[in-house]
Each structure stands twice: as C-alpha cells, then as structure tokens.
Design a protein around this motif. Structure first.
Motif, short mmCIF file in Angstrom:
data_model
loop_
_atom_site.label_atom_id
_atom_site.label_comp_id
_atom_site.label_asym_id
_atom_site.label_seq_id
_atom_site.Cartn_x
_atom_site.Cartn_y
_atom_site.Cartn_z
N PHE A 265 0.84 -1.21 0.00
CA PHE A 265 0.00 0.00 0.00
C PHE A 265 0.87 1.25 0.00
N ASN A 266 1.93 1.24 0.77
CA ASN A 266 2.80 2.41 0.86
C ASN A 266 3.48 2.71 -0.48
N ASN A 267 3.75 1.67 -1.27
CA ASN A 267 4.50 1.85 -2.52
C ASN A 267 3.62 2.01 -3.75
N PHE A 268 2.51 1.30 -3.81
CA PHE A 268 1.64 1.40 -5.00
C PHE A 268 0.20 1.09 -4.63
N GLY A 269 -0.28 1.76 -3.58
CA GLY A 269 -1.62 1.50 -3.06
C GLY A 269 -2.72 1.67 -4.08
N SER A 270 -2.57 2.64 -5.00
CA SER A 270 -3.64 2.91 -5.97
C SER A 270 -3.78 1.79 -6.99
N SER B 131 2.04 4.11 13.18
CA SER B 131 0.73 4.75 13.28
C SER B 131 0.41 5.55 12.03
N GLY B 132 -0.87 5.83 11.82
CA GLY B 132 -1.32 6.64 10.71
C GLY B 132 -1.62 5.88 9.44
N VAL B 133 -1.09 4.66 9.32
CA VAL B 133 -1.29 3.89 8.09
C VAL B 133 -2.74 3.45 7.95
N GLN C 7 -15.65 4.61 7.27
CA GLN C 7 -14.24 4.23 7.28
C GLN C 7 -13.92 3.35 8.49
N GLN C 8 -14.56 3.61 9.62
CA GLN C 8 -14.36 2.75 10.79
C GLN C 8 -14.74 1.31 10.48
N ALA C 9 -15.80 1.14 9.68
CA ALA C 9 -16.27 -0.21 9.35
C ALA C 9 -15.26 -0.96 8.49
N LEU C 10 -14.34 -0.24 7.84
CA LEU C 10 -13.32 -0.89 7.02
C LEU C 10 -12.16 -1.44 7.85
N VAL C 11 -12.08 -1.07 9.12
CA VAL C 11 -11.07 -1.65 10.03
C VAL C 11 -11.64 -2.96 10.55
N LEU C 12 -11.13 -4.06 10.04
CA LEU C 12 -11.67 -5.38 10.41
C LEU C 12 -11.36 -5.73 11.85
N GLY C 13 -10.25 -5.21 12.35
CA GLY C 13 -9.83 -5.51 13.72
C GLY C 13 -8.33 -5.43 13.84
N GLY C 14 -7.78 -6.31 14.65
CA GLY C 14 -6.35 -6.24 14.90
C GLY C 14 -5.77 -7.60 15.23
N GLU C 15 -4.45 -7.60 15.39
CA GLU C 15 -3.74 -8.85 15.59
C GLU C 15 -2.46 -8.59 16.38
N VAL C 16 -2.23 -9.43 17.38
CA VAL C 16 -0.95 -9.40 18.09
C VAL C 16 -0.04 -10.43 17.45
N VAL D 295 -5.26 3.96 4.79
CA VAL D 295 -5.81 2.80 4.09
C VAL D 295 -7.32 2.93 3.93
N VAL D 296 -8.01 3.23 5.03
CA VAL D 296 -9.48 3.29 4.95
C VAL D 296 -9.94 4.53 4.18
N GLU D 297 -9.16 5.60 4.21
CA GLU D 297 -9.49 6.77 3.39
C GLU D 297 -9.43 6.42 1.90
#
Length: 500
Positions: free
Chosen positions: A346-351, A365-367, A412-421, A371-373
C-alpha cells in the motif's frame, strides 16, 4: 432420614451462608475477561450439579460434527480442572443446584468464515426447579463464546469442595466489537510441535481471539507440505485446521512472496535468481508463477537473466516488485481467495492494488487511517504496541492501543476489520511461547472484543481483573507470565498469583 443425612444438609446450608458473607466485599467486581457488552447480576450463589448436563431442545443446530457437545465437555472440564470435587449435589436443596445448561442455536450451519455472527446471550436464573443456565446464539460459534463466559463465572469453593456459580441471577448480552481478533504465530524460525500449537489455539478461545495467523514459511525454512510441489518441503528444518474450527478459530495460513522466500529454492533452485541471490523469488521465471498457482489450486538487478528480463519489459526493481505482487493477487483472486498484503504494498503502489485487498498495518501509526481513506480494508498490528516479541512492550500498551485512532468517519471505521498481536519466532520456541504471548495478548483481546465505551480509560483500572485472568490461565495449564515486568518475566518474589 438418619442423623448423618441431617448433618450433611445442615453443613451445606452453613457453607452457602458463609460463602455469601465472604463474597460481600468483592461481589460487585466481575472477574470476566474480556468484559462483555452488557451485564446485569445479583448476589446469589448456586452449586454446579455433579451431573451437570447439556440440553438442546428447540435448537436448529443438529451438531452432527459434535462441535457444541465437545465445547460443552471442554468447558466443564476446565471448570472442574484438577480440583477434588467432594461435594455431593444430591444432598443439597434442588433450588440451589444448577442442573445443566440449555443451549439454543438459531442457525443450522457450522460454516466458519470471517464475519460469522459471534453474538450470544447467557442467563443464569436464581430460582427454578429444576434450574438451568441458558445460552441463545445465532450460530454455534456464538454459543462457544457463551460457554467460555459461563466457565469464568464458575468457581471452586475450598470449604465445600464443590463448584459455585456466583452473582446470580446473571444476564449477559454480548458480541465482539471487531470481527477480526488475531494472534500470529511463526513456525518458520523455530519448530513448534503440534501439541504446542493446539495448546495455543485452546488458550486463544479463553480470551475470545478468533484468528490464528500462521506464518508458516520464511527465509529460514519451508516446513509445509505442498502435494503439487513436494520438493518445497525440502526447505524444512529437519495439520489440523479442523482442530481450530471446532474451537471457533479461523486459521489464516501465510506464505510470503516474493521476499522472505529463500527456503523455497532448497527444493526448486530455479526459483532463486541465482545461487548467490536467493531472494526475492525470480520474477522473470514463469515457473515462479506456475508454482504459486499450484499452491493456491532485493537482488533481481544483480542477476543477469533477471536483469535482462527487466530491461526487456522496461522495469526497474521496485516496478518488478509491483508486477510480482499484482500478478500474484490476480492468481489468488482467480482461485476465490481473499487477499491480505503487508502494508509495504500500500505504501509503494496503493492505488494499483485490487479494491478487495486487506492491508495489514505493522510499521507504525497513521497507516490504517490512510488505508481506509483509500477505501480499502485494514488489520492493525502496529509493531510498537502489538508485537509480542518486543519484550519491552508492556501489557498497558497492548490494552491502550486503539485500532480506530483518528478514524472518525463511521463508513471508514467499518473498514477496520480488527487487529492482531504478533508472536514472531526468532527468539521463541516450545519452551517459552506461552509466557511470551500471555497475558499481554489478553490485554489486546479485550480492546478488540469489548465495546469502546466499556473499556477502561486507564489500564490500571483493569489490573486486578487481568491478574485474575492470568491466574485462571495458569490454573488451566497455560504458562502465562506475571503482569509486572517485561514480556515473559519470571515472578519477582514469592507471593500470591493474584498480586504479580
């Protein structure tokens, strides 16, 4: 009735009164982890019947595979554990004995996919004859969570040598905040025996984590058998998804490409650009993509034939990396797979990424916000907070790490599926994996399960409850480390489990 019988019954009632009195100081505290969405409770206690049973009348779930029955037996097994159960529930007034649990599941399916409904309702009445706890759930996987919660409201009473259910009448309505609540384990850097992996899966269910992200292969080894390309296994150092499914755990198998793939060429050397340049995989070799297709059904510029292919196609190294990823994505999509990319793509060729791509944030942070934007879905694992191999990352940081930081738009919040440790395996093997995972992973598990407004704003507010859960893990045979100190720290000095 003889004098012995009268004496026995009198002692039972005496114990019951003493238990209520002893609990009065802390009955208001709920030792449930993770904290449910909604809880109401009373101040009574019930005894668990010696013949505690499962009832399923009215359910639409036939349980042909035995998922529900097995989960019931496991739950009662961990409640009773290694305790010496000497209490005879047949000698107690039936109005104080919980005879069993009645579970109704409204869906007949046991299909386990991302986004499956995991909600449940647990009710334990204080009156009735006979008395049964009740669980209602839309799917069997919600019912499994209900059983886990039920197991946490059962306690061994040392005075009576029986199992008590506290705080009745108790009603819990619960569902997860995020649908993706993951734990990554890495078996490519150190071998993890199958019993250890199964034990990790069992411990995940206690904290209501639901995705085992299995980083199976990396540069160091390829310990996975691929029947269509058997020589890949030559890269190993020297399986059982059904086990996980029966516990409500999705298994997400990760096979890294094109980087972190040196081990691939041990069995198929043509995948290496050259003997001196063993990763990333050879982008110019059509066999590379044929092999990836079969599985699903750095130094490129310094290798002459790859450099020639790059020149012929007008690509530099970064453009070749993009070509590789996008072509691999098309192969995966053609086989009906979901796509998850680490955030570098995503950082290199997200589009250029497929709109179906899920971006796994790990660098910082901030990624996730970006992503959701961009309209893509995201999984959060920022390494400064949720990497378990960072032993200086304390449980307080795991608890406070918020996946929706600076994401305020509901869509956009709904596009965050969750998280992982993430439990990367460079410095863990079977000897220390559990105490490196727990209890810090549990802190993140509550962040991912519990509604935001129910979360503690100061992690220290949940210290006692997390400490209790850590001790519960120990009682269930999970080597969870003390809360104090760095990850997998030893107890500081002699003392109670609940104070470490």
């Amino acid at each position: 009735m003889g004098r012995e019988g009268l004496k026995t019954i009198f002692l039972w009632y005496l114990v019951y009164v003493l238990v209520i009195s002893a609990n009065a100081a802390y009955i208001k505290h709920l030792n449930i982890w993770p904290m449910p969405m909604s809880v109401s409770y009373g101040y009574g206690n019930l005894y668990l019947s010696n013949d505690f049973e499962l009832k399923t009348e009215g359910t639409k779930f036939a349980d042909a595979s035995g998922i529900l029955k097995d989960a019931f037996l496991r739950s009662i097994g961990v409640v009773r554990g290694t305790h010496v159960i000497e209490a005879n529930s047949s000698k107690i007034d039936p109005s104080y004995v919980l005879k069993g649990i009645h579970i109704v599941v409204f869906s007949p399916s046991d299909e386990l996919q991302h986004g499956v409904d995991e909600s449940y309702k647990l009710h334990i009445p204080s009156q009735g004859n006979p008395l049964y706890a009740h669980i209602e759930a839309k799917t069997v996987y919600g019912a499994l969570h209900g059983l886990q919660t039920f197991s946490q409201v059962c306690y061994y009473n040392i005075s009576s040598r029986g199992i008590l259910v506290h705080q009745v009448p108790l009603t819990i309505v619960d569902q997860p905040r995020f649908s993706y609540r993951g734990l990554l384990i890495d078996t490519s850097r150190h071998y993890q025996p199958l019993p250890v992996i199964k034990k990790v899966i069992d411990s995940m269910t206690y904290a209501k984590l639901n995705v085992l992200h299995w980083h199976i292969v990396d540069s160091q080894s390829f310990p996975l058998e691929i029947p269509s390309y058997p020589k890949l296994w030559d890269g190993a150092y020297s399986i059982s998804e059904r086990y996980a499914k029966r516990r409500g755990i999705n298994v997400l198998a990760e096979i890294d490409v094109p980087g972190h793939a040196e081990s691939w060429g041990v069995g198929y050397p043509s995948l290496w650009p050259s003997s001196d340049c063993k990763e990333p995989l050879d982008v110019s070799n059509e066999f590379t993509f044929k092999l990836i297709d079969g599985i699903l059904s750095g130094c490129w510029q310094s290798t002459p034939h790859v450099r020639k292919w790059l020149r012929r196609n007008g690509l530099n190294g970064s453009e070749a990396y993009q070509y590789f990823v996008l072509r691999a994505q098309k192969i995966a999509l053609s086989h009906g797979y979901e796509i998850i990319n680490w955030e570098e793509t995503f950082n290199n060729f997200g589009s250029k990424l497929s709109p179906k791509t899920v971006v796994h944030n790990w660098l910082g942070s901030g990624v996730a916000q970006r992503v959701v934007e961009a309209g893509l879905r995201c999984i959060v694992s920022n390494q400064d907070k949720w990497y378990l191999d960072h032993l200086d990352a304390l449980w307080q940081g795991f608890y406070s790490n918020e996946p929706l930081t600076n994401i305020t738009n509901p869509k956009q919040q709904a596009l965050v599926l969750g998280g992982e440790v993430c439990m990367w395996g460079e410095h863990v093997d079977a000897s220390d994996i559990e105490q490196t995972i727990w209890p810090r992973a549990a802190a993140a598990a509550e962040r991912l399960w519990t509604p935001y407004d129910n979360l503690a704003k100061d992690p220290e507010q949940v210290r006692d409850r997390l400490s209790y859960f850590r001790c519960l893990l120990n009682q269930r045979g999970v080597a969870a480390a003390p809360l104090d100190g760095f990850g997998r720290a030893a107890p500081y000095e002699p003392g109670s489990c609940y104070l470490q």
